[in-house]
Design a protein around this motif. Structure first.
Motif, PDB file in Angstrom:
ATOM      1  N   ASN A 111      -1.666   3.738   7.221  1.00 39.70           N
ATOM      2  CA  ASN A 111      -1.185   2.772   8.217  1.00 39.70           C
ATOM      3  C   ASN A 111      -0.973   1.390   7.601  1.00 39.70           C
ATOM      4  O   ASN A 111      -0.052   0.667   7.985  1.00 39.70           O
ATOM      5  N   LEU A 112      -1.820   1.026   6.649  1.00 40.06           N
ATOM      6  CA  LEU A 112      -1.651  -0.259   5.967  1.00 40.06           C
ATOM      7  C   LEU A 112      -0.342  -0.288   5.186  1.00 40.06           C
ATOM      8  O   LEU A 112       0.406  -1.268   5.248  1.00 40.06           O
ATOM      9  N   ILE A 113      -0.057   0.793   4.484  1.00 38.53           N
ATOM     10  CA  ILE A 113       1.186   0.858   3.707  1.00 38.53           C
ATOM     11  C   ILE A 113       2.399   0.778   4.633  1.00 38.53           C
ATOM     12  O   ILE A 113       3.360   0.046   4.361  1.00 38.53           O
ATOM     13  N   VAL A 114       2.335   1.499   5.748  1.00 39.78           N
ATOM     14  CA  VAL A 114       3.456   1.468   6.696  1.00 39.78           C
ATOM     15  C   VAL A 114       3.596   0.077   7.311  1.00 39.78           C
ATOM     16  O   VAL A 114       4.713  -0.435   7.479  1.00 39.78           O
ATOM     17  N   SER A 115       2.469  -0.567   7.615  1.00 37.91           N
ATOM     18  CA  SER A 115       2.532  -1.910   8.206  1.00 37.91           C
ATOM     19  C   SER A 115       3.090  -2.934   7.223  1.00 37.91           C
ATOM     20  O   SER A 115       3.867  -3.812   7.607  1.00 37.91           O
ATOM     21  N   VAL A 116       2.698  -2.819   5.961  1.00 34.90           N
ATOM     22  CA  VAL A 116       3.234  -3.742   4.952  1.00 34.90           C
ATOM     23  C   VAL A 116       4.732  -3.519   4.779  1.00 34.90           C
ATOM     24  O   VAL A 116       5.508  -4.479   4.668  1.00 34.90           O
ATOM     25  N   SER A 117       5.151  -2.256   4.784  1.00 33.82           N
ATOM     26  CA  SER A 117       6.588  -1.998   4.656  1.00 33.82           C
ATOM     27  C   SER A 117       7.340  -2.480   5.891  1.00 33.82           C
ATOM     28  O   SER A 117       8.463  -2.976   5.784  1.00 33.82           O
ATOM     29  N   ASP A 118       6.718  -2.349   7.075  1.00 35.97           N
ATOM     30  CA  ASP A 118       7.344  -2.896   8.290  1.00 35.97           C
ATOM     31  C   ASP A 118       7.480  -4.411   8.196  1.00 35.97           C
ATOM     32  O   ASP A 118       8.502  -4.978   8.586  1.00 35.97           O
ATOM     33  N   MET A 119       6.437  -5.046   7.686  1.00 31.45           N
ATOM     34  CA  MET A 119       6.470  -6.504   7.572  1.00 31.45           C
ATOM     35  C   MET A 119       7.552  -6.938   6.586  1.00 31.45           C
ATOM     36  O   MET A 119       8.311  -7.874   6.851  1.00 31.45           O
ATOM     37  N   LEU A 159      -4.080  -7.156   8.470  1.00 33.45           N
ATOM     38  CA  LEU A 159      -5.475  -7.599   8.406  1.00 33.45           C
ATOM     39  C   LEU A 159      -6.402  -6.617   9.129  1.00 33.45           C
ATOM     40  O   LEU A 159      -7.504  -6.322   8.649  1.00 33.45           O
ATOM     41  N   ILE A 160      -5.950  -6.093  10.256  1.00 38.81           N
ATOM     42  CA  ILE A 160      -6.752  -5.108  10.995  1.00 38.81           C
ATOM     43  C   ILE A 160      -6.979  -3.866  10.143  1.00 38.81           C
ATOM     44  O   ILE A 160      -8.097  -3.345  10.065  1.00 38.81           O
ATOM     45  N   HIS A 161      -5.938  -3.398   9.478  1.00 37.83           N
ATOM     46  CA  HIS A 161      -6.102  -2.198   8.648  1.00 37.83           C
ATOM     47  C   HIS A 161      -6.998  -2.459   7.448  1.00 37.83           C
ATOM     48  O   HIS A 161      -7.771  -1.583   7.049  1.00 37.83           O
ATOM     49  N   THR A 162      -6.927  -3.639   6.906  1.00 39.90           N
ATOM     50  CA  THR A 162      -7.820  -3.978   5.797  1.00 39.90           C
ATOM     51  C   THR A 162      -9.273  -3.961   6.263  1.00 39.90           C
ATOM     52  O   THR A 162     -10.154  -3.438   5.564  1.00 39.90           O
ATOM     53  N   ALA A 163      -9.530  -4.494   7.444  1.00 44.42           N
ATOM     54  CA  ALA A 163     -10.892  -4.463   7.995  1.00 44.42           C
ATOM     55  C   ALA A 163     -11.341  -3.031   8.271  1.00 44.42           C
ATOM     56  O   ALA A 163     -12.493  -2.666   7.993  1.00 44.42           O
TER      57      ALA A 163
END
Length: 200
Positions: A111-119, A159-163
């Motif tokens: 999910n972090l990877i997908v969120s970073v790519s979305d960003m 940040l949520i996924h990192t936490a």
């Protein structure tokens, strides 16, 4: 037969060293505050799912990406529930908690990877259009404001996924200490001294 004299040390060695399992090894899991971390996992995942639903209902994302986010977050919710349930220190529950924390960590990384790519895609994929015919200073300001706010929104999700990754790794490490998946179980040395009987 004559009476035999007791020879000191004849019954056994004077010093014996044995190794026993640590009696309170399972209590190590409680040091991680599993209830607080489990509740944090559940709360952050529910917030994340609600955010994804808001983005989808406003046509700001695609169903395929949202589905992976929701499924990954459901794994994290299950892992948080198991972290809370494992407070009873039942070994099978601790093993299940360890397994689900590993799955939750992998899901959070995806999910972090997908969120970073979305960003990154949002930053490069969307831009504010300027029309020559219309004096659109207010429209430009609104557009840039919305673009900036969505960038902050995606940063918040990262940040949520990192936490969530940090929480999953912490709980998995404490479960691993109890389950002994990474190293043999700790044994505590017990030294026994036998005092020879006093000679009279």
């Amino acid at each position: 037969m004559a009476d035999e004299e007791a020879v000191p040390g004849a019954e056994g060695p004077l010093v014996t060293v044995t190794f026993q399992r640590t009696p309170h090894k399972k209590q190590k899991y409680l040091e991680s505050q599993p209830k607080a971390l489990g509740v944090a996992q559940i709360a952050l995942s529910v917030f994340y799912i609600s955010s994804v639903i808001v983005m989808f209902t406003n046509s700001m994302s695609m169903l395929v990406e949202d589905l992976t986010h929701v499924i990954g977050s459901m794994f994290v919710i299950i892992a948080g529930s198991l972290a809370i349930a494992a407070q009873n220190l039942h070994l099978p529950t601790l093993k299940a908690c360890l397994g689900m924390q590993v799955v939750a960590c992998v899901a959070s990384v995806i999910n972090l990877i997908v969120s970073v790519s979305d960003m990154a895609g949002h930053r490069h994929g969307y831009s504010c259009w300027k029309y020559v015919e219309i004096n659109s200073t207010d429209h430009n300001d609104s557009c840039y404001s919305i673009t900036d706010s969505t960038a902050h929104y995606f940063a918040e999700l990262v940040l949520i996924h990192t936490a969530l990754i940090a929480i999953s790794v912490t709980l998995a490490a404490y479960c691993c200490k109890v389950v002994n998946c990474c190293s043999p179980g700790q044994r505590m040395p017990v030294i026994t001294l036998q005092v020879p009987p006093a000679q009279q």
